[in-house]
Design a protein around this motif. Sequence first.
Motif, short mmCIF file in Angstrom:
data_model
loop_
_atom_site.label_atom_id
_atom_site.label_comp_id
_atom_site.label_asym_id
_atom_site.label_seq_id
_atom_site.Cartn_x
_atom_site.Cartn_y
_atom_site.Cartn_z
N ILE A 291 0.87 -1.18 0.00
CA ILE A 291 0.00 0.00 0.00
C ILE A 291 0.91 1.23 0.00
O ILE A 291 1.69 1.41 0.93
CB ILE A 291 -0.88 0.00 1.27
CG1 ILE A 291 -1.75 -1.25 1.31
CG2 ILE A 291 -1.70 1.27 1.35
CD1 ILE A 291 -2.48 -1.46 2.64
N VAL B 27 1.61 4.61 0.89
CA VAL B 27 1.07 5.67 1.74
C VAL B 27 1.98 6.89 1.72
O VAL B 27 3.16 6.78 2.07
CB VAL B 27 0.98 5.20 3.20
CG1 VAL B 27 0.27 6.27 4.04
CG2 VAL B 27 0.25 3.89 3.30
N VAL C 282 5.39 8.42 12.04
CA VAL C 282 6.26 9.16 11.14
C VAL C 282 6.19 10.64 11.48
O VAL C 282 5.11 11.23 11.46
CB VAL C 282 5.77 8.95 9.69
CG1 VAL C 282 6.63 9.74 8.72
CG2 VAL C 282 5.77 7.47 9.34
N PRO D 47 9.30 11.37 4.35
CA PRO D 47 10.05 10.94 3.17
C PRO D 47 9.37 11.46 1.90
O PRO D 47 8.17 11.69 1.89
CB PRO D 47 9.99 9.42 3.24
CG PRO D 47 8.80 9.12 4.07
CD PRO D 47 8.58 10.27 4.99
N ALA E 52 6.21 7.71 -1.53
CA ALA E 52 5.21 6.98 -0.76
C ALA E 52 5.87 5.84 0.02
O ALA E 52 6.85 5.24 -0.44
CB ALA E 52 4.14 6.42 -1.69
N ILE E 53 5.32 5.55 1.18
CA ILE E 53 5.82 4.47 2.03
C ILE E 53 5.09 3.19 1.61
O ILE E 53 3.87 3.12 1.70
CB ILE E 53 5.49 4.79 3.51
CG1 ILE E 53 6.16 6.10 3.93
CG2 ILE E 53 5.90 3.63 4.41
CD1 ILE E 53 5.70 6.63 5.29
N PRO E 54 5.82 2.17 1.14
CA PRO E 54 5.15 0.96 0.65
C PRO E 54 4.89 -0.02 1.79
O PRO E 54 5.77 -0.78 2.18
CB PRO E 54 6.16 0.39 -0.34
CG PRO E 54 7.50 0.87 0.15
CD PRO E 54 7.28 2.10 0.99
N VAL E 55 3.69 0.01 2.33
CA VAL E 55 3.35 -0.82 3.49
C VAL E 55 2.64 -2.09 3.04
O VAL E 55 1.60 -2.02 2.39
CB VAL E 55 2.39 -0.08 4.43
CG1 VAL E 55 2.15 -0.89 5.70
CG2 VAL E 55 2.92 1.29 4.76
N HIS E 56 3.18 -3.24 3.40
CA HIS E 56 2.48 -4.48 3.11
C HIS E 56 1.37 -4.68 4.14
O HIS E 56 1.59 -4.52 5.34
CB HIS E 56 3.44 -5.66 3.14
CG HIS E 56 4.40 -5.64 2.00
ND1 HIS E 56 4.00 -5.88 0.70
CD2 HIS E 56 5.72 -5.38 1.93
CE1 HIS E 56 5.04 -5.77 -0.11
NE2 HIS E 56 6.10 -5.46 0.61
N ALA E 57 0.18 -5.04 3.66
CA ALA E 57 -0.95 -5.27 4.58
C ALA E 57 -0.56 -6.31 5.63
O ALA E 57 -0.95 -6.20 6.80
CB ALA E 57 -2.17 -5.74 3.80
N PHE E 58 0.25 -7.28 5.24
CA PHE E 58 0.64 -8.31 6.20
C PHE E 58 1.67 -7.82 7.21
O PHE E 58 2.03 -8.53 8.14
CB PHE E 58 1.13 -9.57 5.48
CG PHE E 58 -0.02 -10.41 4.96
CD1 PHE E 58 -0.95 -10.95 5.84
CD2 PHE E 58 -0.20 -10.62 3.60
CE1 PHE E 58 -2.02 -11.70 5.38
CE2 PHE E 58 -1.27 -11.37 3.13
CZ PHE E 58 -2.19 -11.92 4.01
N LEU F 204 0.83 -5.16 8.88
CA LEU F 204 -0.08 -4.50 9.82
C LEU F 204 -1.11 -5.45 10.42
O LEU F 204 -1.41 -5.40 11.62
CB LEU F 204 -0.85 -3.37 9.10
CG LEU F 204 -0.03 -2.24 8.48
CD1 LEU F 204 -0.95 -1.29 7.70
CD2 LEU F 204 0.74 -1.47 9.54
N LEU G 117 0.58 2.35 11.24
CA LEU G 117 1.53 3.36 10.76
C LEU G 117 0.80 4.69 10.85
O LEU G 117 -0.30 4.82 10.28
CB LEU G 117 1.94 3.08 9.31
CG LEU G 117 2.92 4.09 8.73
CD1 LEU G 117 4.32 3.90 9.31
CD2 LEU G 117 2.99 3.98 7.21
#
Lengths: 348, 348
Positions: A274, A276, B266, B270, B273-279, B281, B288
Amino acid sequence: MPIAKGYAATDASAPLKPFTFERREPNEDDVVIDIKFAGICHSDIHTVRNEWKNAKYPIVPGHEIAGIVTAVGSKVTQFKVGDRVGVGCFVDSCVGCAARDVDNEQYMPGLVQTYNDVEADGKTPTQGGYSDSIVVKEGYVLSIPDNLPLDASAPLLCAGITLYSPLRHWNAGPGKKVAIVGMGGLGHMGVKLGAAMGADITVLSQSLSKKEDGLKLGAKEYYATSDAETFTKLAGTFDLIICTVSAEIDWNAYLGLLKVNGSMVVVGAPENAIPVHAFSLIPGRKSLSGSMIGSIKETQEMLDFCGKHDIVCEIEKINIQQVNEAYERVLKSDVRYRFVIDTASLAA
Amino acid sequence: MPIAKGYAATDASAPLKPFTFERREPNEDDVVIDIKFAGICHSDIHTVRNEWKNAKYPIVPGHEIAGIVTAVGSKVTQFKVGDRVGVGCFVDSCVGCAARDVDNEQYMPGLVQTYNDVEADGKTPTQGGYSDSIVVKEGYVLSIPDNLPLDASAPLLCAGITLYSPLRHWNAGPGKKVAIVGMGGLGHMGVKLGAAMGADITVLSQSLSKKEDGLKLGAKEYYATSDAETFTKLAGTFDLIICTVSAEIDWNAYLGLLKVNGSMVVVGAPENAIPVHAFSLIPGRKSLSGSMIGSIKETQEMLDFCGKHDIVCEIEKINIQQVNEAYERVLKSDVRYRFVIDTASLAA
């Protein structure tokens, strides 16, 4: 060893087919359950098709189980023969820990999943609810309120708790504006549960095709996310957004719909990361969070809440022989709103 | 109109240079401040170089201001001539709203920034602390405790509150394990403040070059993030991680350091975009989040807390003539830990 009849996947590409297997010998703290109904969860499909790269075949899927107790071990105190019960996504937890964490057990490394896992004994494969019976430790069996029909209660064990837990954790209730993204098996439960908690519910769905249902189930408002104006009109509106879809969406646009201090909670896992933007979170102290089912304690609380408010899932009942076809329809979102297998059909 | 002397940027690429300008005529609710010191914040550089695409030249930067009251309007009740005071990132808030939101004002659309913005009158440009005087509404002036030196207190007005607010909001305190990512102007304040709150502080820095400082300022542990073993060893350790760096980091690896129910916050933005994996979270109900400075109420609370615990920033004091060179050193992280301009040098 008790023999069970079910449907199993034997590899990632074959359809599910009849499968006979042994359940473990019941212990003194076990409950034996005659499975009456099993919901079909999208996770079942991900798992049997090995999309999560952890399949251990053969797999009898199903973690939305409702049935009747047929036997109890000598040390079982909470259940008796004839009780209406449910089993959800896990059948043991905190294995290897000093004490069970009753509030967070769904997040513990010692969790034993209802299928595609290994029992606490470290060797017996777990097998799920697309079958006629199951043996489960008393502490992982749920009580289904008398006023709720068993068939439509089965999906509460996963779809229900998956929405109930974040709604409670993030304080949905009177005065709170909550958006539910997606109007499917999970989303429609979010509408029902959130509305019963007293929150002001808005559905954000791709189109308005299920708008009438959404409003009937308790939503105050219903918007199409395919309409860009939705994001302008609803900017800064919600205390909480629960995202039930695993499709790629414009995440930062959704974060823009949150109020100051708002949270967007992901319960459906998209395949890709995702993206963000920090500026979607910083000016408003916003959060992107995840949530996964609930503890046994919270699941029982959810079932009791559903009993009190007469809440069950909207279901389409099928025979086990239709399961492969049902999977295809789930993938096309062609179900209102959850398939439930009538396991009596296993005897056919 | 009072005349002020300062240093300003006149376009995105020119160095800051001497600039004389008019401050607004003080009103009955205004405080006139003789600026003694102004901290250099990384935001100053982003702004004057137009990296945030919102520069309105000429710009006198500076929102970490400490000075002495030289005059007060007839309706001012909280301050008198001679008081030691500070001004932070904004000089008005909730402009256009029915009532001031004292708890969340830093997130309100009606915020008026200390520089590169327009006063509540809708026309006068705001100008910041790299100057010898400023006129500020009483409600946006902070009181600096008598036991704190003015020079090292200046950066509390931005760097201090930027860390204090998330530490408080996410309940840093006894029994809580908190990681501070980055050991710079912001990070070193996180160590001091978090330790004073009683939390167990760990610094996660690229290298161990500032380890001695970190431990001296209150950290219990100090790890290098360039060492992959750090992420194995500390998996599932922290209740709270505050990220002060704007560099590209392996976000999902950091999320793996959180406990169940943990939050990563945060405060440094930065670019990408911050690439957050759903897994990262979902299995652990992790979040985040973002956080930005604090309200005036909370900033005063922070200053009082610093007074009580004798906390100020670690600073390197410079004359205004060194500001352009200091900017280059900030960009190379070559400062321990915050530059503060002695505005007496403006008279040189």
